[in-house]
Design an enzyme around this catalytic site. Structure first.
Site: not given
Length: 244
Positions: A52, A110
Site C-alpha cells: 500500500d 511482514y
C-alpha cells in the site's frame, strides 16, 4: 530472458507499489520507467506483493522478461544510478523462464512496528506507528493464536468488491515486547488488501482492553469488515521477505 529483481524501498512518499493511471509516483512505475529507458522498449514488471501507499519493503521481489545485452550486474548498476535514492535494487539475477514473482511465492513475511514508549526515535519515525501507549502484550499474543492457521479472512480485507477467495493461511504471528517498541511479525502464504494493517489494528484494540482475545474467532466467522478493528497506519509496516 526472465530477470528477477530483489528490491528494497522506503515507501513514505509513494502511492504504493502498483503502477496507477492517475500518478507516476509508484515503486513499480519508477522501476519500469528506468528499465524502459535502458532497453528502449516498454517494460512491465511483476511484483510479489502490492504494498500500500506508505508501506516499506526490505525484501520485495519482481520479475520481467526482456532481451538485454547487459549483464545482471550492469542492469543492477544502471537501475540504481537512475532510480530515486529511496529505491534500491539489491540484486538482479537470471530466473527460470516460468518464474513469476507473485504466483510462485510460497510465503511472505511482514513486520509491523509500534512505538509503545513515551519517546519517539527520530531516526526510525517513518517506520513505526507512534502509538505511545502501554498495551497488554500477553492478551495480544493470546488473540494472535486464534488468527493463526487457515481461515477466511474476509473480515480483515478492505476490498468490498473482491470476488476471489479470501481464504489464506497464517503460519505464525510473533509479537515481541522490546519495552519501548512492540514488533509484530506475520508469516503467511499470502495476504489480502490491507489485511496485515487490519489484523494489527484489531490486535492493538485487544492490547487496549477494548476486545477480548477470544473475540477473534467470532470476527473470523462473521466475514464482515465491520467486525474487525481499525486499519493501522501504513508507516509501521514493512515487507521483510518473500520466500519461494
Amino acid at each position: 530472458m526472465n530477470y528477477r529483481l530483489d528490491i528494497q524501498y522506503d515507501g513514505s512518499r509513494y502511492g504504493g507499489w502498483q503502477r496507477q493511471k492517475d500518478t507516476d509516483n509508484t515503486i513499480q512505475g519508477k522501476i519500469e520507467d528506468v528499465l524502459t529507458k535502458m532497453l528502449g522498449t516498454e517494460v512491465q514488471i511483476q511484483g510479489a506483493g502490492r504494498t500500500d501507499a506508505g508501506v516499506h519493503a526490505k525484501g520485495q521481489v519482481a520479475n520481467f522478461h526482456a532481451d538485454c545485452e547487459k549483464s545482471c550486474e550492469e542492469i543492477c548498476q544502471y537501475l540504481n544510478e537512475y532510480l530515486p535514492e529511496d529505491i534500491e535494487i539489491s540484486k538482479v539475477s537470471e530466473a527460470e523462464e516460468r518464474f513469476h514473482s507473485r504466483l510462485n511465492a510460497k510465503e511472505k513475511v511482514y513486520q509491523y512496528r509500534i512505538v509503545s514508549g513515551i519517546h519517539k526515535n527520530v531516526f526510525e519515525r517513518k517506520y513505526q506507528c507512534p502509538l505511545h501507549e502501554t498495551l497488554d502484550v500477553n492478551a495480544m499474543q493470546e488473540a494472535a493464536k486464534y488468527l493463526e492457521g487457515t481461515h477466511d479472512f474476509k473480515s480483515f480485507c478492505s476490498n468490498k468488491k473482491m470476488k476471489k477467495s479470501s481464504v489464506r493461511t497464517i503460519y505464525s504471528i510473533e509479537i515481541v515486547d522490546l519495552t519501548q517498541e512492540i514488533v509484530i511479525t506475520y508469516t503467511g502464504n499470502g495476504f489480502l488488501y490491507n489485511m496485515v494493517r487490519i489484523l494489527t489494528g484489531t490486535l492493538i484494540e485487544v492490547g487496549r482492553g477494548r476486545r477480548k482475545p477470544e473475540e477473534m474467532k467470532g470476527i473470523l466467522e462473521g466475514c464482515d469488515r465491520k467486525e474487525a478493528g481499525f486499519t493501522a497506519p501504513a508507516r509501521g509496516l514493512t515487507l521483510l521477505e518473500v520466500r519461494y
